[in-house]
Write a protein that holds these residues in place. Structure first.
Motif, mmCIF file in Angstrom:
data_model
loop_
_atom_site.group_PDB
_atom_site.id
_atom_site.type_symbol
_atom_site.label_atom_id
_atom_site.label_comp_id
_atom_site.label_asym_id
_atom_site.label_seq_id
_atom_site.Cartn_x
_atom_site.Cartn_y
_atom_site.Cartn_z
ATOM 1 N N THR A 4 0.881 -1.240 0.001
ATOM 2 C CA THR A 4 -0.103 0.124 -0.160
ATOM 3 C C THR A 4 0.841 1.129 0.042
ATOM 4 O O THR A 4 1.844 1.500 0.699
ATOM 5 C CB THR A 4 -0.945 0.008 1.306
ATOM 6 O OG1 THR A 4 -0.288 -0.521 2.271
ATOM 7 C CG2 THR A 4 -2.251 -0.676 0.939
ATOM 8 N N LYS A 6 2.625 4.728 0.631
ATOM 9 C CA LYS A 6 2.511 5.528 1.966
ATOM 10 C C LYS A 6 1.860 6.892 1.896
ATOM 11 O O LYS A 6 1.859 7.360 0.622
ATOM 12 C CB LYS A 6 3.996 5.556 2.271
ATOM 13 C CG LYS A 6 4.686 4.490 2.725
ATOM 14 C CD LYS A 6 6.009 4.796 3.604
ATOM 15 C CE LYS A 6 6.607 3.732 4.119
ATOM 16 N NZ LYS A 6 6.362 3.366 5.521
ATOM 17 N N LYS A 7 1.332 7.373 2.995
ATOM 18 C CA LYS A 7 0.680 8.505 2.794
ATOM 19 C C LYS A 7 1.635 9.791 2.504
ATOM 20 O O LYS A 7 2.755 9.672 2.992
ATOM 21 C CB LYS A 7 0.023 8.853 4.347
ATOM 22 C CG LYS A 7 -0.938 7.742 4.685
ATOM 23 C CD LYS A 7 -2.279 8.004 4.015
ATOM 24 C CE LYS A 7 -3.350 7.381 4.503
ATOM 25 N NZ LYS A 7 -3.775 6.444 3.713
ATOM 26 N N PRO A 8 1.285 10.734 2.008
ATOM 27 C CA PRO A 8 2.252 11.982 1.541
ATOM 28 C C PRO A 8 2.596 12.547 2.721
ATOM 29 O O PRO A 8 3.456 13.417 2.707
ATOM 30 C CB PRO A 8 1.392 12.474 0.514
ATOM 31 C CG PRO A 8 0.001 12.264 0.728
ATOM 32 C CD PRO A 8 -0.192 11.030 1.387
ATOM 33 N N TYR A 9 1.795 12.506 4.031
ATOM 34 C CA TYR A 9 2.198 13.083 5.449
ATOM 35 C C TYR A 9 2.467 12.375 6.161
ATOM 36 O O TYR A 9 1.951 11.904 6.961
ATOM 37 C CB TYR A 9 0.796 13.925 5.527
ATOM 38 C CG TYR A 9 -0.312 13.030 5.546
ATOM 39 C CD1 TYR A 9 -0.464 12.266 6.365
ATOM 40 C CD2 TYR A 9 -1.267 13.193 4.366
ATOM 41 C CE1 TYR A 9 -1.909 11.637 6.404
ATOM 42 C CE2 TYR A 9 -2.355 12.779 4.263
ATOM 43 C CZ TYR A 9 -2.528 11.448 5.359
ATOM 44 O OH TYR A 9 -4.028 10.900 5.178
ATOM 45 N N GLN A 10 3.954 11.992 6.065
ATOM 46 C CA GLN A 10 4.643 10.887 6.985
ATOM 47 C C GLN A 10 4.584 11.174 8.414
ATOM 48 O O GLN A 10 4.764 10.517 9.290
ATOM 49 C CB GLN A 10 6.001 10.420 6.317
ATOM 50 C CG GLN A 10 5.724 9.628 5.294
ATOM 51 C CD GLN A 10 5.189 8.140 5.757
ATOM 52 O OE1 GLN A 10 5.818 7.410 6.373
ATOM 53 N NE2 GLN A 10 4.037 7.812 5.155
ATOM 54 N N SER A 13 1.167 11.359 10.224
ATOM 55 C CA SER A 13 0.399 9.992 9.791
ATOM 56 C C SER A 13 0.490 9.026 11.153
ATOM 57 O O SER A 13 1.718 8.954 11.942
ATOM 58 C CB SER A 13 1.147 9.370 8.627
ATOM 59 O OG SER A 13 0.768 8.241 8.603
ATOM 60 N N GLU A 15 0.781 6.137 10.638
ATOM 61 C CA GLU A 15 1.745 4.918 10.137
ATOM 62 C C GLU A 15 2.832 4.574 10.826
ATOM 63 O O GLU A 15 3.403 3.701 11.215
ATOM 64 C CB GLU A 15 2.097 5.174 8.583
ATOM 65 C CG GLU A 15 0.966 5.086 7.601
ATOM 66 C CD GLU A 15 1.007 5.634 6.376
ATOM 67 O OE1 GLU A 15 0.673 4.802 5.411
ATOM 68 O OE2 GLU A 15 2.065 6.370 6.217
ATOM 69 N N GLU A 155 -6.976 15.477 3.073
ATOM 70 C CA GLU A 155 -5.649 15.350 2.664
ATOM 71 C C GLU A 155 -4.778 16.636 2.795
ATOM 72 O O GLU A 155 -3.640 16.722 3.095
ATOM 73 C CB GLU A 155 -5.542 14.352 1.332
ATOM 74 C CG GLU A 155 -3.972 14.509 0.961
ATOM 75 C CD GLU A 155 -3.875 13.076 0.142
ATOM 76 O OE1 GLU A 155 -4.263 11.958 0.546
ATOM 77 O OE2 GLU A 155 -3.414 13.229 -1.003
ATOM 78 N N GLU A 162 1.591 18.941 7.979
ATOM 79 C CA GLU A 162 3.067 18.107 7.672
ATOM 80 C C GLU A 162 3.886 19.347 7.345
ATOM 81 O O GLU A 162 5.085 19.453 7.933
ATOM 82 C CB GLU A 162 2.488 17.340 6.502
ATOM 83 C CG GLU A 162 4.019 16.546 6.123
ATOM 84 C CD GLU A 162 4.453 15.237 6.923
ATOM 85 O OE1 GLU A 162 3.398 14.968 7.698
ATOM 86 O OE2 GLU A 162 5.430 14.668 6.553
ATOM 87 N N LEU A 201 -6.336 8.668 10.782
ATOM 88 C CA LEU A 201 -5.343 8.944 9.832
ATOM 89 C C LEU A 201 -3.795 9.522 10.584
ATOM 90 O O LEU A 201 -3.093 9.512 10.184
ATOM 91 C CB LEU A 201 -5.514 9.744 8.573
ATOM 92 C CG LEU A 201 -6.644 9.340 7.714
ATOM 93 C CD1 LEU A 201 -7.030 10.318 6.608
ATOM 94 C CD2 LEU A 201 -5.947 8.142 6.884
ATOM 95 N N THR A 202 -4.294 10.234 11.418
ATOM 96 C CA THR A 202 -3.149 10.833 12.317
ATOM 97 C C THR A 202 -3.160 10.598 13.918
ATOM 98 O O THR A 202 -4.049 10.288 14.338
ATOM 99 C CB THR A 202 -2.998 12.389 12.095
ATOM 100 O OG1 THR A 202 -3.883 13.192 13.210
ATOM 101 C CG2 THR A 202 -3.738 12.755 10.797
#
Ligand code: PEP
Ligand code: MN
Length: 288
Positions: A4, A6-10, A13, A15, A155, A162, A201-202
């Motif tokens: 999958t 990765k989110k553009p806001y690491q 995130s 994650e 997003e 971010e 998400l965050t």
């Protein structure tokens, strides 16, 4: 390959950081068990106005006072705020009632003026994608409320956060304040589903502003309850000792007794979702 993207806001995130982060401002902690209620007038108008609002916030157990000193108004002919004088009055109210203060900044000048005068800054909906301002607030290290833009996707909102975090500032509280839709019955449409989505998400705390989301005083109470039930870490509410005379956003401001009543009604709602509100009278009242 089943990988999958990765989110553009690491940085913001969930994650990478699996636990929720907390943001401490004065005695308030966003992202914990206590729901933080930030209240105050849209704009600081006078000494009497901000001091009486601050008293109401403190008595209700709130820990944060809001008040605009630099106002980003849609019309250039509308009241633009008291600027430095407004910051001075916020400072006086803060000291007298032991409250942390939040004010909106709109550019480099107002950020510099507010930096040492307030505990937390706010980036308003109209500036959510002012990338230069986001970077400056990131460098300042100041706790910040980042409001969702009028027509921004979740997003885009998280990418704006971010920007701030990429400059080293982790003290970010997101604020859902309604988005533009085709519906004219309310000033904006409160996107409450954004709260659990953002929580998924965050790791950042998220609060809800039912005043700007609806534009209608009578909707603040039901939408505040719904926001807490949906998992919001706090609320941002406009109050005014005399909303009919307010220079800004009177129609969406509660008077001080309506505010007191609201807080009473919110306590059991917070308890129902295993959270709580600050205890009334906890904040010590100083001065005369
Ligand atoms: C405010 O908080 O007074 C304000 C201007 O909010 P927004 O940026 O959400 O319109
Ligand atoms: Mn306002």
């Amino acid at each position: 390959m089943g990988v999958t993207a990765k989110k553009p806001y690491q940085l913001v995130s969930k994650e990478n950081l699996k636990v929720y982060s907390t943001v401490k401002v004065g005695q308030a902690i966003f992202g914990g068990e206590e729901v933080q209620i930030i209240a105050g007038p849209c704009a600081v108008e006078s000494r009497e106005q901000i001091l009486s609002s601050a008293a109401a916030v403190a008595i209700a157990g709130g820990k944060l006072l809001r008040g605009g000193a630099f106002k980003p108004r849609s019309s250039p002919y509308s009241f633009q705020g008291l600027a430095e004088k407004g910051l001075e009055l916020l400072n006086e109210a803060s000291k007298r009632y032991s409250l942390a203060v939040v004010t909106e900044i709109i550019d480099e000048y107002s950020l510099a003026a507010a930096k040492d005068a307030v505990d937390m800054v706010q980036i308003g909906a109209r500036n959510m994608q002012n990338f230069n301002l986001l970077k400056l607030v990131g460098k300042s290290g100041k706790p910040v409320i980042l409001k969702r833009g009028l027509s921004s996707t979740i997003e885009e909102w998280l990418l704006a956060a971010e920007y701030i975090m990429a400059e080293g500032n982790c003290q970010i509280v997101l604020c859902e304040r309604g988005i533009r839709t085709f519906e004219p019955a309310t000033r904006n449409t409160l996107d409450l589903s954004a709260v659990p989505i953002v929580k998924e998400l965050t790791h950042l705390p998220v609060i809800v502003d039912p005043s700007h989301a609806t534009g209608i005083r009578n909707l603040i109470n039901p939408m505040s309850k719904a926001a807490i039930a949906s998992g919001a870490d706090g609320l941002l509410i406009e109050i005014h000792p005399n909303p009919e005379k307010a220079l800004c956003d009177g129609a969406q401001s509660l008077n001080l007794s309506q505010y007191e009543q609201l807080i009473k009604e919110l306590r059991p709602v917070a308890n129902a979702v295993e959270k709580r509100l600050g205890k009334p009278g906890m904040t010590k009242l100083g001065g005369n």
